[in-house]
Enzyme design. Structure first.
Site, PDB file in Angstrom:
ATOM      1  N   PHE A 172       0.878  -1.166   0.000  1.00 44.81           N
ATOM      2  CA  PHE A 172       0.000   0.000   0.000  1.00 44.81           C
ATOM      3  C   PHE A 172       0.919   1.220   0.000  1.00 44.81           C
ATOM      4  O   PHE A 172       1.779   1.352   0.868  1.00 44.81           O
ATOM      5  CB  PHE A 172      -0.869  -0.036   1.266  1.00 44.81           C
ATOM      6  CG  PHE A 172      -1.799   1.126   1.409  1.00 44.81           C
ATOM      7  CD1 PHE A 172      -2.962   1.205   0.654  1.00 44.81           C
ATOM      8  CD2 PHE A 172      -1.533   2.145   2.311  1.00 44.81           C
ATOM      9  CE1 PHE A 172      -3.837   2.275   0.789  1.00 44.81           C
ATOM     10  CE2 PHE A 172      -2.405   3.228   2.460  1.00 44.81           C
ATOM     11  CZ  PHE A 172      -3.557   3.286   1.687  1.00 44.81           C
ATOM     12  N   GLY A 210      -7.750  -8.147   4.326  1.00 46.04           N
ATOM     13  CA  GLY A 210      -8.702  -8.228   5.433  1.00 46.04           C
ATOM     14  C   GLY A 210     -10.017  -7.603   5.046  1.00 46.04           C
ATOM     15  O   GLY A 210     -10.336  -7.480   3.866  1.00 46.04           O
ATOM     16  N   ASP A 221     -11.627  10.486  13.276  1.00 41.64           N
ATOM     17  CA  ASP A 221     -12.516   9.999  12.205  1.00 41.64           C
ATOM     18  C   ASP A 221     -12.718   8.497  12.400  1.00 41.64           C
ATOM     19  O   ASP A 221     -12.256   7.692  11.593  1.00 41.64           O
ATOM     20  CB  ASP A 221     -11.925  10.306  10.824  1.00 41.64           C
ATOM     21  CG  ASP A 221     -12.890   9.905   9.705  1.00 41.64           C
ATOM     22  OD1 ASP A 221     -14.081   9.646   9.995  1.00 41.64           O
ATOM     23  OD2 ASP A 221     -12.451   9.844   8.542  1.00 41.64           O
TER      24      ASP A 221
END
Length: 266
Positions: free
Chosen positions: A38, A79, A163
Site C-alpha cells: 500500500f 482483510g 474519524d
C-alpha cells in the site's frame, strides 16, 4: 508527470500500480508477482510510530521524491473493514483505549506542533458556521454549547484519531485489528473520539460493557462531555455536508441530541 508514473519510477518497471480509492486520491496499491504493498503520498510523519505500536499495518519504507513529495509503503492487509455492528466489540474498545493511553503517540504529535483542539476552539468553529445557517436549531445548539462548555484539563488530553468511522478499522485474516487513515489526528479530550463511537454505533445500555474494555468508567461527567462533543461534531458535519438528504438527517440527529441535552443535562 502524474502520480502513477512517479510511483512506478520510484518502485521499478516490474510493479503494477492502481488507485486504492479514497477521497484524496493519494493512495495506491502496488503489486508484483510476489508482493503487494500500500503506497501513499505525503502521509503523516506520525506513521512510523503508529506502525511500531502495531496500530497501522507495518511501515516498510519511505522515499523522498525529486519534487519533495514523500512516498510511504506499508504492508498490504488482506482483510475486511469492520461493519457498524462490529464497533461494539471489546477489541475495538481495547484498541482505542491503548491509543488514548499511549504517551509515545502523544509525545510524537506534540513534537509535530499540533495545537490542542479545545472546547473553546470547537465552539468558535461552530459560531463561525452559525452565521451561514438559516435553520434555527443551529443557533439554539450553539447557545447550548456556549452555556455548557466542558471544563477540561489540557494535561489530560490524548491523541484522538478524529474519524473513527467503521470503514477506517481493518481486521486481517488472523483477527488482528488496525485503525487506518491518521491524516486528521489531533490532541484533544478523549471524549471527542469517544462521542463519535458511542453515539454513532451503540445504544446507551451497551456503553458500560464497552467502556469496561476501553478501560474507563462512564461517569456522568464523561457522559456530559461526550454529549457536548457530539452536538459540536454534528453542527460541523452538517456544515460540511453538501448532500441535501444527509443535511436533513444531520438536523434530525441534532434535534434528538438537543432534546436529550435538555432532558438529561439541564
Amino acid at each position: 508527470m502524474n502520480m502513477y508514473s512517479d510511483i512506478v519510477g520510484a518502485l521499478g518497471k516490474e510493479w503494477t500500480v492502481a488507485s486504492a480509492g479514497g477521497i484524496t486520491g493519494e493512495a495506491y496499491v502496488a503489486t508484483t508477482r510476489q508482493h503487494k504493498i500500500f503506497v501513499k503520498r505525503n502521509s503523516s510523519p506520525f506513521l512510523a510510530i503508529l506502525s511500531a505500536e502495531g496500530i497501522v499495518p507495518k511501515l516498510l519504507w519511505t522515499k523522498r521524491m525529486f519534487n519533495g513529495d514523500v512516498l510511504s509503503a506499508q504492508q498490504f492487509i488482506e482483510g475486511r473493514e469492520l461493519s457498524p455492528e462490529d464497533m461494539k466489540r471489546p477489541d475495538v474498545a481495547a484498541q482505542l483505549g491503548k491509543i488514548h493511553n499511549s504517551k509515545e503517540l502523544l509525545f510524537m504529535l506534540q513534537q509535530l506542533n499540533h495545537t490542542p483542539v479545545t472546547p473553546h476552539l470547537l465552539l468558535r468553529q461552530c459560531e463561525a458556521y452559525e452565521q451561514d445557517e438559516t435553520d434555527p436549531i443551529i443557533g439554539e445548539a450553539v447557545q447550548w454549547l456556549k452555556h455548557h462548555l466542558p471544563k477540561v484539563d489540557e494535561q489530560e488530553f490524548v491523541v484522538c484519531h478524529s474519524d473513527l468511522n467503521h470503514n477506517n478499522w481493518i481486521e486481517d485474516e488472523s483477527g488482528l485489528l488496525y485503525l487506518t487513515d491518521w491524516d486528521d489526528a489531533i490532541i484533544a479530550d478523549r471524549a471527542f473520539d469517544l462521542a463519535m463511537v458511542v453515539y454513532s454505533y451503540m445504544d446507551e445500555v451497551e456503553w458500560e460493557r464497552w467502556f469496561s474494555h476501553y478501560g474507563v468508567r462512564v461517569s456522568s461527567e464523561l457522559h456530559n462531555r461526550m454529549h457536548w462533543y457530539a452536538i459540536a461534531q454534528t453542527i460541523l458535519t452538517i456544515y460540511g455536508e453538501e448532500n441535501d438528504s444527509a443535511r436533513t438527517e444531520g438536523f434530525h440527529v441534532l434535534r434528538e441530541l438537543m432534546d436529550e441535552a435538555y432532558e438529561r443535562i439541564d
